[in-house]
Design a protein around this motif. Structure first.
Motif, PDB file in Angstrom:
ATOM      1  N   PRO A  29     -15.350 -19.943   8.317  1.00  0.00           N
ATOM      2  CA  PRO A  29     -15.156 -18.875   9.296  1.00  0.00           C
ATOM      3  C   PRO A  29     -13.675 -18.683   9.624  1.00  0.00           C
ATOM      4  O   PRO A  29     -12.927 -19.645   9.776  1.00  0.00           O
ATOM      5  CB  PRO A  29     -15.922 -19.364  10.530  1.00  0.00           C
ATOM      6  N   GLY A  30     -13.250 -17.444   9.661  1.00  0.00           N
ATOM      7  CA  GLY A  30     -11.872 -17.120   9.999  1.00  0.00           C
ATOM      8  C   GLY A  30     -10.935 -17.081   8.797  1.00  0.00           C
ATOM      9  O   GLY A  30      -9.795 -16.626   8.920  1.00  0.00           O
ATOM     10  N   LEU A  31     -11.403 -17.546   7.629  1.00  0.00           N
ATOM     11  CA  LEU A  31     -10.527 -17.542   6.461  1.00  0.00           C
ATOM     12  C   LEU A  31     -10.172 -16.117   6.040  1.00  0.00           C
ATOM     13  O   LEU A  31      -9.023 -15.838   5.708  1.00  0.00           O
ATOM     14  CB  LEU A  31     -11.164 -18.296   5.292  1.00  0.00           C
ATOM     15  N   GLY A  32     -11.135 -15.219   6.089  1.00  0.00           N
ATOM     16  CA  GLY A  32     -10.861 -13.828   5.720  1.00  0.00           C
ATOM     17  C   GLY A  32      -9.784 -13.204   6.582  1.00  0.00           C
ATOM     18  O   GLY A  32      -8.913 -12.479   6.090  1.00  0.00           O
ATOM     19  N   GLU A  33      -9.809 -13.519   7.875  1.00  0.00           N
ATOM     20  CA  GLU A  33      -8.799 -12.989   8.798  1.00  0.00           C
ATOM     21  C   GLU A  33      -7.429 -13.597   8.525  1.00  0.00           C
ATOM     22  O   GLU A  33      -6.407 -12.967   8.747  1.00  0.00           O
ATOM     23  CB  GLU A  33      -9.200 -13.232  10.252  1.00  0.00           C
ATOM     24  N   ALA A  34      -7.396 -14.835   8.038  1.00  0.00           N
ATOM     25  CA  ALA A  34      -6.122 -15.484   7.729  1.00  0.00           C
ATOM     26  C   ALA A  34      -5.518 -14.966   6.423  1.00  0.00           C
ATOM     27  O   ALA A  34      -4.306 -14.861   6.300  1.00  0.00           O
ATOM     28  CB  ALA A  34      -6.314 -17.003   7.642  1.00  0.00           C
ATOM     29  N   LEU A  35      -6.374 -14.638   5.459  1.00  0.00           N
ATOM     30  CA  LEU A  35      -5.891 -14.230   4.143  1.00  0.00           C
ATOM     31  C   LEU A  35      -5.601 -12.740   4.023  1.00  0.00           C
ATOM     32  O   LEU A  35      -4.735 -12.342   3.247  1.00  0.00           O
ATOM     33  CB  LEU A  35      -6.904 -14.616   3.061  1.00  0.00           C
ATOM     34  N   PHE A  36      -6.350 -11.917   4.761  1.00  0.00           N
ATOM     35  CA  PHE A  36      -6.290 -10.474   4.553  1.00  0.00           C
ATOM     36  C   PHE A  36      -5.985  -9.734   5.844  1.00  0.00           C
ATOM     37  O   PHE A  36      -6.441 -10.126   6.911  1.00  0.00           O
ATOM     38  CB  PHE A  36      -7.626  -9.970   3.986  1.00  0.00           C
ATOM     39  N   THR A  37      -5.244  -8.634   5.721  1.00  0.00           N
ATOM     40  CA  THR A  37      -4.943  -7.806   6.879  1.00  0.00           C
ATOM     41  C   THR A  37      -6.196  -7.026   7.275  1.00  0.00           C
ATOM     42  O   THR A  37      -7.123  -6.867   6.466  1.00  0.00           O
ATOM     43  CB  THR A  37      -3.801  -6.812   6.577  1.00  0.00           C
ATOM     44  N   PRO A  38      -6.233  -6.497   8.499  1.00  0.00           N
ATOM     45  CA  PRO A  38      -7.384  -5.673   8.890  1.00  0.00           C
ATOM     46  C   PRO A  38      -7.611  -4.496   7.936  1.00  0.00           C
ATOM     47  O   PRO A  38      -8.759  -4.182   7.603  1.00  0.00           O
ATOM     48  CB  PRO A  38      -7.008  -5.196  10.294  1.00  0.00           C
ATOM     49  N   ALA A  39      -6.545  -3.862   7.475  1.00  0.00           N
ATOM     50  CA  ALA A  39      -6.690  -2.729   6.556  1.00  0.00           C
ATOM     51  C   ALA A  39      -7.289  -3.174   5.215  1.00  0.00           C
ATOM     52  O   ALA A  39      -8.117  -2.459   4.636  1.00  0.00           O
ATOM     53  CB  ALA A  39      -5.341  -2.048   6.338  1.00  0.00           C
ATOM     54  N   GLU A  40      -6.891  -4.331   4.740  1.00  0.00           N
ATOM     55  CA  GLU A  40      -7.439  -4.841   3.478  1.00  0.00           C
ATOM     56  C   GLU A  40      -8.922  -5.160   3.624  1.00  0.00           C
ATOM     57  O   GLU A  40      -9.725  -4.828   2.741  1.00  0.00           O
ATOM     58  CB  GLU A  40      -6.676  -6.087   3.030  1.00  0.00           C
ATOM     59  N   ARG A  41      -9.288  -5.781   4.728  1.00  0.00           N
ATOM     60  CA  ARG A  41     -10.709  -6.104   4.950  1.00  0.00           C
ATOM     61  C   ARG A  41     -11.542  -4.842   5.084  1.00  0.00           C
ATOM     62  O   ARG A  41     -12.639  -4.756   4.524  1.00  0.00           O
ATOM     63  CB  ARG A  41     -10.862  -7.010   6.176  1.00  0.00           C
ATOM     64  N   ALA A  42     -11.028  -3.850   5.794  1.00  0.00           N
ATOM     65  CA  ALA A  42     -11.751  -2.588   5.963  1.00  0.00           C
ATOM     66  C   ALA A  42     -11.888  -1.857   4.631  1.00  0.00           C
ATOM     67  O   ALA A  42     -12.956  -1.322   4.308  1.00  0.00           O
ATOM     68  CB  ALA A  42     -11.045  -1.701   6.984  1.00  0.00           C
ATOM     69  N   GLY A  43     -10.819  -1.843   3.852  1.00  0.00           N
ATOM     70  CA  GLY A  43     -10.870  -1.186   2.544  1.00  0.00           C
ATOM     71  C   GLY A  43     -11.876  -1.845   1.625  1.00  0.00           C
ATOM     72  O   GLY A  43     -12.641  -1.171   0.934  1.00  0.00           O
ATOM     73  N   ALA A  44     -11.908  -3.161   1.616  1.00  0.00           N
ATOM     74  CA  ALA A  44     -12.863  -3.886   0.776  1.00  0.00           C
ATOM     75  C   ALA A  44     -14.293  -3.654   1.248  1.00  0.00           C
ATOM     76  O   ALA A  44     -15.196  -3.463   0.430  1.00  0.00           O
ATOM     77  CB  ALA A  44     -12.540  -5.373   0.763  1.00  0.00           C
ATOM     78  N   ALA A  45     -14.500  -3.637   2.563  1.00  0.00           N
ATOM     79  CA  ALA A  45     -15.848  -3.438   3.108  1.00  0.00           C
ATOM     80  C   ALA A  45     -16.411  -2.066   2.745  1.00  0.00           C
ATOM     81  O   ALA A  45     -17.627  -1.905   2.650  1.00  0.00           O
ATOM     82  CB  ALA A  45     -15.832  -3.621   4.620  1.00  0.00           C
ATOM     83  N   SER A  46     -15.537  -1.098   2.514  1.00  0.00           N
ATOM     84  CA  SER A  46     -15.991   0.264   2.187  1.00  0.00           C
ATOM     85  C   SER A  46     -16.316   0.425   0.702  1.00  0.00           C
ATOM     86  O   SER A  46     -16.777   1.486   0.289  1.00  0.00           O
ATOM     87  CB  SER A  46     -14.923   1.287   2.594  1.00  0.00           C
ATOM     88  N   ARG A  47     -16.096  -0.593  -0.088  1.00  0.00           N
ATOM     89  CA  ARG A  47     -16.346  -0.517  -1.534  1.00  0.00           C
ATOM     90  C   ARG A  47     -17.650  -1.213  -1.907  1.00  0.00           C
ATOM     91  O   ARG A  47     -18.036  -2.204  -1.294  1.00  0.00           O
ATOM     92  CB  ARG A  47     -15.202  -1.180  -2.301  1.00  0.00           C
TER      93      ARG A  47
END
Length: 140
Positions: A29-47
Motif C-alpha cells: 500500500p502506498g507504493l503507487g503514490e511513491a512511484l507515480f505522480t497523480p497525473a501518471e496514475r490517472a492516465g494509467a487508470a483511464s487505459r
C-alpha cells in the motif's frame, strides 16, 4: 547569463516485467503514490492496459535515472521518481521534469528524448539525453 556547457549524449534503457510490478503495487500500500505522480496514475487508470502503462512509466523513470548516471536507490523509492513525469497521450511520449531532475538536465545542457514499447508482458523505455541545442527528435 552563461549558457551551460553541454555534455555528450547519453542513453538509459530499462525493462520492466508488467505483472511483477502489478503484484508489488497490489502488495505494498502506498507504493503507487511513491512511484507515480497523480497525473501518471490517472492516465494509467483511464487505459485498458493500466498495468502496462504504469510499467512503461516506471521503465521511463529508471531509464532517465540511468541516462544521467544516477540510478535508482536500492530501496526502489526515490524522490526523483516524482520529479520525472511521463506524458504519454497524444503524440510521442515525453518526459516532464521538475525540481532537481529538471535542474540537473539544465546544468548538463541537455534535453530528453523518450521511446516506449511493450510486448510479451514487458515494458521497455529508452531515454536519450542530447545537447539542448539539438532539434527535438534528432540526436546530435
Amino acid at each position: 547569463m552563461r549558457r551551460p556547457s553541454a555534455v555528450p549524449a547519453s542513453v538509459g534503457t530499462d525493462l520492466v516485467h508488467v505483472e511483477g510490478l502489478a503484484q508489488r503495487l497490489a502488495g505494498l500500500p502506498g507504493l503507487g503514490e511513491a512511484l507515480f505522480t497523480p497525473a501518471e496514475r490517472a492516465g494509467a487508470a483511464s487505459r485498458a492496459q493500466s498495468a502496462q502503462a504504469l510499467a512503461a512509466c516506471f521503465a521511463a523513470k529508471e531509464a532517465f535515472l540511468k541516462a544521467v548516471g544516477r540510478g535508482l536507490s536500492p530501496s526502489g523509492v526515490d524522490a526523483w521518481l516524482q520529479q520525472v513525469e511521463v506524458e504519454a497521450g497524444e503524440g510521442p511520449p515525453r518526459l516532464r521534469l521538475h525540481g532537481e531532475a529538471a535542474a540537473c538536465l539544465q546544468r548538463r545542457g541537455q534535453h530528453a528524448l523518450l521511446s516506449l514499447a511493450a510486448d510479451g508482458g514487458h515494458a521497455l523505455a529508452t531515454v536519450v539525453l542530447v545537447p539542448a541545442a539539438a532539434p527535438a527528435g534528432r540526436v546530435a
